[in-house]
Design an enzyme around this catalytic site. Sequence first.
Site, mmCIF file in Angstrom:
data_model
loop_
_atom_site.group_PDB
_atom_site.id
_atom_site.type_symbol
_atom_site.label_atom_id
_atom_site.label_comp_id
_atom_site.label_asym_id
_atom_site.label_seq_id
_atom_site.Cartn_x
_atom_site.Cartn_y
_atom_site.Cartn_z
ATOM 1 N N ASP A 13 0.817 -1.230 0.000
ATOM 2 C CA ASP A 13 0.000 0.000 0.000
ATOM 3 C C ASP A 13 0.845 1.272 0.000
ATOM 4 O OD1 ASP A 13 -2.070 -1.854 0.442
ATOM 5 O OD2 ASP A 13 -2.035 -1.521 2.599
ATOM 6 N N HIS A 43 -2.060 -2.831 -7.625
ATOM 7 C CA HIS A 43 -1.494 -1.497 -7.742
ATOM 8 C C HIS A 43 -2.516 -0.579 -8.390
ATOM 9 C CE1 HIS A 43 2.864 -3.303 -7.781
ATOM 10 N NE2 HIS A 43 2.325 -3.264 -6.586
#
Length: 333
Positions: A13, A43
């Site tokens: 993240d 992503h």
Amino acid sequence: MPSTVVVGGFFGDEGKGKIISYLAQKDNPEIVVRGGAGPNAGHTIEDGDKKYKVRMLPSGFLNKKARLMVGPGVVVNPDVLHKEISEFNVSSRTFVDFNCGIIEASHLEADSAGRLKEKIGSTGSGTGPANADRAMRTLKMAKEIDSLKKYLIDVPGEINTALENDKTVLVEGTQGTFLSLWHGGYPFVTSKDVTASGICADIGLGPKNVDDVMVVFKSYVTRVGEGVLENEISAQETASRGWSEVGTVTGRQRRAAEFNFSLAKRAILLNSATQIALTKLDVLFPECAHVQSFDKLSEAAKSFVTKIEDELNVPVLLIGTGAGVDDIIDLRV
């Protein structure tokens, strides 16, 4: 022989997709190649008014000249791969190694119930069970799947040949250092090593052929699912600071904490980092949104960046100041 390996410094993240997408367009690599566990890593890339969520292809697909490759250490879900190839219109430049493992329905089922889902907080993508079957030498390989035949290639051969010919190769890691099976908070980890060494092994890139390792840190720490998160703040406090986020793959709320310098130092050590990319500085310092020059940052933001460099003894060369691919301060020479 310019090669850069990009990996996450915390628990995933960190904003690697944005950084890799920027580097793919700015540095114009011949090849963008993905290592990592599998489609359990997502992503997110924002380009203008478009938002892309990627689970199988490298995040550098916005560079329309780059060849996109998936290394042999990655397990592939053909359905996810075909969907992304179609969605991003990259059929002619997508390549999968012959020896990528294949996620099947049985792996999805095993990953969506029981201990993996309830205790570990697995994504349900089938990645862990597929990697377990690979360790037992029972997993199907990409070379056995008819629908993948047009994409099959020797990825290690291609990337090393490119480097021998002085072409640029951008290597995309997934997840984050402390989700590594070896170096994370076991058992709340992914099913493989995802440090720079592991990512290089996934694609067949030897250590002498790595020029730079860029570790991506977010300006605060988040993680999805279970496991230790030192100095975690409450969901209410997270929201009040404007740090609320959800996971790309799972849609689950991310837990949050302030930037952890001791964890960051460990990540630098484990990855032999030569460069740092710092993302979401604009979330920590809203006055810095969309700034593209270090001199135009607020004094508080400059001090934060300088402290990171001083404590970690590695230069911060890319700074993210917004969600867009071009919301970047690039301090590389």
